[in-house]
Design an enzyme around this catalytic site. Structure first.
Site, PDB file in Angstrom:
ATOM      1  N   LYS A  51      35.809  73.981  -1.111  1.00  0.00           N
ATOM      2  CA  LYS A  51      36.033  74.320  -2.508  1.00  0.00           C
ATOM      3  C   LYS A  51      36.336  75.809  -2.619  1.00  0.00           C
ATOM      4  O   LYS A  51      35.476  76.643  -2.380  1.00  0.00           O
ATOM      5  CB  LYS A  51      34.820  74.013  -3.383  1.00  0.00           C
ATOM      6  CG  LYS A  51      35.170  74.191  -4.864  1.00  0.00           C
ATOM      7  CD  LYS A  51      33.957  74.358  -5.761  1.00  0.00           C
ATOM      8  CE  LYS A  51      33.477  75.787  -5.847  1.00  0.00           C
ATOM      9  NZ  LYS A  51      34.339  76.684  -6.618  1.00  0.00           N
TER      10      LYS A  51
ATOM     11  N   GLY B 291      29.136  83.962  -0.818  1.00  0.00           N
ATOM     12  CA  GLY B 291      29.144  84.333  -2.227  1.00  0.00           C
ATOM     13  C   GLY B 291      27.907  85.138  -2.567  1.00  0.00           C
ATOM     14  O   GLY B 291      27.367  85.837  -1.707  1.00  0.00           O
ATOM     15  N   SER B 292      27.447  85.007  -3.805  1.00  0.00           N
ATOM     16  CA  SER B 292      26.340  85.849  -4.251  1.00  0.00           C
ATOM     17  C   SER B 292      25.007  85.373  -3.680  1.00  0.00           C
ATOM     18  O   SER B 292      24.819  84.191  -3.390  1.00  0.00           O
ATOM     19  CB  SER B 292      26.268  85.862  -5.773  1.00  0.00           C
ATOM     20  OG  SER B 292      25.800  84.615  -6.243  1.00  0.00           O
ATOM     21  N   THR B 293      24.082  86.312  -3.552  1.00  0.00           N
ATOM     22  CA  THR B 293      22.744  85.991  -3.081  1.00  0.00           C
ATOM     23  C   THR B 293      22.058  85.031  -4.039  1.00  0.00           C
ATOM     24  O   THR B 293      21.335  84.127  -3.624  1.00  0.00           O
ATOM     25  CB  THR B 293      21.934  87.294  -2.912  1.00  0.00           C
ATOM     26  OG1 THR B 293      22.510  88.027  -1.833  1.00  0.00           O
ATOM     27  CG2 THR B 293      20.476  87.029  -2.605  1.00  0.00           C
ATOM     28  N   GLU B 294      22.324  85.226  -5.329  1.00  0.00           N
ATOM     29  CA  GLU B 294      21.738  84.362  -6.345  1.00  0.00           C
ATOM     30  C   GLU B 294      22.098  82.889  -6.097  1.00  0.00           C
ATOM     31  O   GLU B 294      21.232  82.008  -6.083  1.00  0.00           O
ATOM     32  CB  GLU B 294      22.313  84.833  -7.678  1.00  0.00           C
ATOM     33  CG  GLU B 294      21.681  84.311  -8.909  1.00  0.00           C
ATOM     34  CD  GLU B 294      22.546  84.712 -10.119  1.00  0.00           C
ATOM     35  OE1 GLU B 294      23.286  85.728 -10.022  1.00  0.00           O
ATOM     36  OE2 GLU B 294      22.489  84.002 -11.113  1.00  0.00           O
TER      37      GLU B 294
ATOM     38  N   GLY C 199      23.286  81.666  -3.316  1.00  0.00           N
ATOM     39  CA  GLY C 199      22.779  81.322  -1.987  1.00  0.00           C
ATOM     40  C   GLY C 199      21.353  80.800  -2.053  1.00  0.00           C
ATOM     41  O   GLY C 199      20.995  79.825  -1.389  1.00  0.00           O
TER      42      GLY C 199
ATOM     43  N   CYS D  11      31.681  92.108   0.230  1.00  0.00           N
ATOM     44  CA  CYS D  11      30.220  91.985   0.306  1.00  0.00           C
ATOM     45  C   CYS D  11      29.623  93.056   1.197  1.00  0.00           C
ATOM     46  O   CYS D  11      28.500  93.479   0.997  1.00  0.00           O
ATOM     47  CB  CYS D  11      29.837  90.594   0.806  1.00  0.00           C
ATOM     48  SG  CYS D  11      30.736  90.098   2.267  1.00  0.00           S
TER      49      CYS D  11
ATOM     50  N   GLU E  44      26.547  83.459   3.795  1.00  0.00           N
ATOM     51  CA  GLU E  44      27.001  84.858   3.872  1.00  0.00           C
ATOM     52  C   GLU E  44      26.944  85.389   2.453  1.00  0.00           C
ATOM     53  O   GLU E  44      27.750  85.009   1.602  1.00  0.00           O
ATOM     54  CB  GLU E  44      28.442  84.949   4.398  1.00  0.00           C
ATOM     55  CG  GLU E  44      28.612  84.453   5.823  1.00  0.00           C
ATOM     56  CD  GLU E  44      28.022  85.390   6.858  1.00  0.00           C
ATOM     57  OE1 GLU E  44      27.561  86.491   6.508  1.00  0.00           O
ATOM     58  OE2 GLU E  44      28.003  84.985   8.037  1.00  0.00           O
TER      59      GLU E  44
ATOM     60  N   GLU F   7      24.136  94.883  -6.286  1.00  0.00           N
ATOM     61  CA  GLU F   7      25.510  94.816  -5.807  1.00  0.00           C
ATOM     62  C   GLU F   7      26.449  94.864  -7.016  1.00  0.00           C
ATOM     63  O   GLU F   7      26.326  94.068  -7.946  1.00  0.00           O
ATOM     64  CB  GLU F   7      25.721  93.506  -5.040  1.00  0.00           C
ATOM     65  CG  GLU F   7      27.058  93.464  -4.329  1.00  0.00           C
ATOM     66  CD  GLU F   7      27.242  92.186  -3.517  1.00  0.00           C
ATOM     67  OE1 GLU F   7      26.800  91.126  -3.979  1.00  0.00           O
ATOM     68  OE2 GLU F   7      27.852  92.267  -2.437  1.00  0.00           O
TER      69      GLU F   7
END
Lengths: 288, 475
Positions: free
Chosen positions: B181, B233-236, B238, B289, B255, B386
């Site tokens: 996706k 993508g974002s840590t959130e 993730g 990132c 990542e 970030e």
């Protein structure tokens, strides 16, 4: 003359190289497979778990910064000290039931051998997992494994000595420090192992051993923001899911519980080490 | 500053269809739902195309196609899989110009970067992993490492085609099949890649591409037919994925975000360091990132370095991403622009000093000038969160130990930079920095042979190199 009265031992926790009682003052009764009283073991609390994490964090820079040669020697030293207490471990394992003296002896021998096996890995894992990367450009580029940090370990409920050592050794040989929750039913070999560790030149805080209820303590460790990894080998299925969810909060490295029974005598492979290793890649230009 | 005549890249080379379906089982199919989404050129706000929004049923169809293709693809001799991947690499090289223009149109990044960085690396990744397909028994994972099955992959908008290559190339080399996706704002190069798969005669179902937003991604990640999840993508997000996969046997690699320190010592070659700092934070508008968003400069050279840095920022050209002279392109979306603005305003409100060079901003599109904050404290949001934009926070240090302390004072651990002429100091620093990649006297270098990935909350697993294979093998 009456028969001499035995001196019973008080079992405590192992945190930061010392043997404190649980801060909560709680203990629980450990019985043999026949239901006879064996000992009172400390029942660790959330606060004990946090103290153990603090001790493991404090020990991390020194232990991860030690030379691989030094770490390997200390693991070998643990094997030596453990071998010296062979009879005590055999007695404790047989008291827990399920195995006879001969089989318990084999398990202690296998434990010693396992430590010796891991001792040899300390200065080889970097060569096996590291690499010099041929990038398309004038750069020196090198990848090497590094320890993840503080690892929480839920030790297997069965295999109170071999299983325990088989989950601790791979975590520490690479430079991590750990907080271990021992088997709830059979904690005595764990405390005796703590005594072995305390006399093995292992710096205080590298291994911290808690006795008590894994279901009670493990979630606090799984949700602890200063814990970098968690090994759920000994967690029951329900608790493991909770712990894994909590571990997501700071993206801990997770070793999930095994799909089936583990044969602790089999070749362990390197997966238990790699789960708690990072790879660092350094780039530097080449030029004059 | 010199005047340049504009040097626009021709966009005639790309042929964008007005509307795209989903790529499932080697065919273009219509989604079951009616919902469609417009993808725009962030530099002009012009609508480029309409893409389908895949729902759960569409995702299910894609996963089933991948599951059906898996036995065939995984049983194929590695040498044959390798040839497919080599084919794909060659087609990408042949179509590199077209893909670079398409990437720039959809993403807003300067053509100079999509042409000279993204596309060469995309092709290189397919070449690199093609070569592994028939050598897996030598990769250090045992004599007969097995693929996992269906890989569900969700990628971000900052390097759309490059992230696709990072995900798809190793997955296919190891014998897995894929449902990917792409990001909702940058689907076009992934859809072009679907066409490349057809051109390469890749067996149907080996690669499936479903477009959509977060819900589509969640449907893919949570699909019980998916054996492996890879997310960048974002840590959130993730965290959400890690939580939703708890208790499953799905293998996961993440990542995630970063807040990299770029550390400049007083003995560093200052002119080179300035170039490295600019490359570290202004490359791809800071939509990276691993961007060097925190400059840590030794106090003794801070004034000189800042002066040189400001002078250099004055020469950066912001504007039409298709102009070959452009250094800084458009911010990818209005939403992202709002986020960058909010954090920059927080920086000012918290007491840091904001500076940007005189920089004309185009009337249409999403733009943010290169921005530098001085007087930044470690507690400031701009030093902790970030930003994912062209915003640099400057802090100072006195001793190497203080530099290490400050650099590691973040929940992230993706990358770091060290600038010093002293090799022993560089290695001392590199060993203490808790980051997956340390660039010394350089920054933002990537190569398919070099593993990439983070410590701490920057995620787990590595992409690239032999290490990158582990994510797609049962080990």
């Amino acid at each position: 003359m009456s028969e001499r009265l035995a001196v019973r031992k008080t079992y405590k926790l192992f945190i930061g190289g010392a043997f404190p009682r649980s801060e909560s003052g709680r203990s629980y009764v450990v019985t043999s497979s026949k239901g006879d009283f064996l000992a009172n073991a400390a029942r660790a609390s959330r606060k004990d778990a946090r103290d153990a994490v603090a001790a493991a964090r404090k020990a991390f820079p020194g232990w991860s910064g030690a030379t691989a040669y030094n770490r390997g020697q200390i693991l070998y030293r643990i094997a030596e000290m453990l071998e010296g207490r062979r009879a005590q471990f055999v007695a404790e394992i047989t008291a827990m039931g399920g195995v006879g003296v001969k089989q318990a002896g084999e398990m202690v021998d296998a434990t010693v051998d396992r430590l010796v096996w891991y001792a040899g890995w300390s200065d080889k894992i970097g060569a096996v997992l590291g690499s010099a990367n041929p990038v398309a450009g004038p750069y020196f580029n090198l990848s090497s494994p590094e320890p993840t940090g503080v690892v929480a370990v839920v030790a297997p409920q069965a295999g109170p000595l071999l299983g325990l050592v088989s989950v601790i050794a791979p975590v520490i040989v690479t430079g991590n420090t750990c907080v271990v929750i021992a088997s709830e039913r059979a904690p005595l070999p764990a405390i005796t192992l703590a005594e072995v560790l305390a006399t093995s030149d292992l710096p205080g805080g590298v291994v911290n051993i808690l006795t008590g209820s894994a279901a009670e303590i493990a979630p606090w460790l799984a949700g602890h923001m200063d814990v970098n990894g968690i090994d759920l080998t000994g967690a029951d299925a329900e608790s493991a899911v909770t712990c894994e969810e909590l571990a997501a909060e700071n993206l801990k490295r997770v070793l999930r519980p095994p799909a089936g029974p583990v044969d602790w005598l089999a070749d362990p492979g390197i997966g238990r080490m790699t789960t708690f290793l990072e790879t660092k890649t350094v780039w530097h230009p080449i030029g004059i | 500053m010199f005047e340049y005549a504009p040097a626009p890249e021709s966009r005639d080379i790309v042929d964008i269809r007005p509307s795209y379906g989903l790529f499932i089982n080697g065919e273009w199919v219509e989604p079951q739902g009616e919902e469609r989404h417009k993808t725009v050129n962030p530099a002009t706000e012009e609508v480029l195309a309409e893409v389908a929004w895949a729902g759960e049923a569409d995702v299910d169809r894609a996963v089933q196609a991948a599951a059906k293709a898996f036995p065939v693809w995984s049983a194929m001799p590695g040498a044959e899989r390798a040839k497919y991947l080599f084919r794909i690499a060659r087609i990408i090289q042949e179509r590199a110009r077209e893909l670079a223009v398409l990437e720039t149109l959809d993403n807003g990044k300067p053509i100079r970067e999509s042409r000279d960085v993204d596309l060469p690396l995309v092709a290189a990744h397919f070449f690199y992993y093609a070569g592994w397909a028939d050598k897996l028994s030598y990769a250090g994972f045992g004599p007969d490492p097995r693929p996992l099955g269906v890989a569900g992959q969700v990628i971000p908008w900052n390097f759309p085609l490059l992230m696709l290559a990072w995900k798809i190339a190793p997955a296919l080399a190891c014998g897995n099949t894929v449902v990917l996706k792409p990001a909702e704002t940058t689907p076009l190069t992934a859809l072009a890649f679907a066409d490349i798969c057809r051109q390469a005669d890749l067996p149907p179902g080996v690669v499936n591409i479903v477009t959509g937003a977060g819900e589509t991604g969640a449907a893919l990640v949570d699909h019980p037919g998916v054996d492996k999840v890879a997310f960048t993508g974002s840590t959130e997000v993730g965290r959400l994925i890690a939580r939703s996969l708890a208790g499953t046997r799905k293998k996961l690699t993440l990542e995630l975000g970063g807040k990299a320190a770029n550390i400049v010592f007083e003995d560093a070659p200052l002119d080179q360091a300035v170039e490295g700092i600019v490359n570290g934070i202004f490359f791809n508008q800071g939509h990276v990132c691993c961007a060097g968003s925190r400059l840590l400069v030794q106090e003794s050279v801070a004034a000189d370095l800042l002066e040189a840095l400001k002078r250099r920022l004055g020469t950066l050209r912001l504007g039409d991403p298709l102009d070959k002279n452009t250094d800084i392109g458009a911010i990818n979306s209005a939403e992202q622009l709002a986020k960058i603005r909010e954090l920059s305003e927080a920086g000012e409100a918290e007491g840091a000093e904001r500076w940007s060079p005189a920089c004309p901003i185009p009337d249409r599109g999403y733009w943010f000038p290169p921005t530098l904050f001085t007087g930044v404290a470690q507690s400031h949001r701009i030093a902790r969160e970030e930003i994912f934009g062209p915003v640099l926070s400057v802090l100072t240090f006195r001793t190497p130990a203080e530099a290490v302390e400050k650099a590691n004072n973040t929940p992230y651990g993706l990358s770091a930079g060290v600038w010093t002429e002293k090799g022993s100091r560089m290695l001392w620093m590199a060993s203490r920095l808790r980051a997956g990649v340390v660039w010394s006297n350089t920054f933002n270098r990537f190569d398919p042979t070099s593993p990439f990935g983070g410590y701490k909350e920057s995620g787990y697993g590595r992409e690239g190199g032999r290490h990158g294979l582990e994510a797609y093998l049962a080990v």
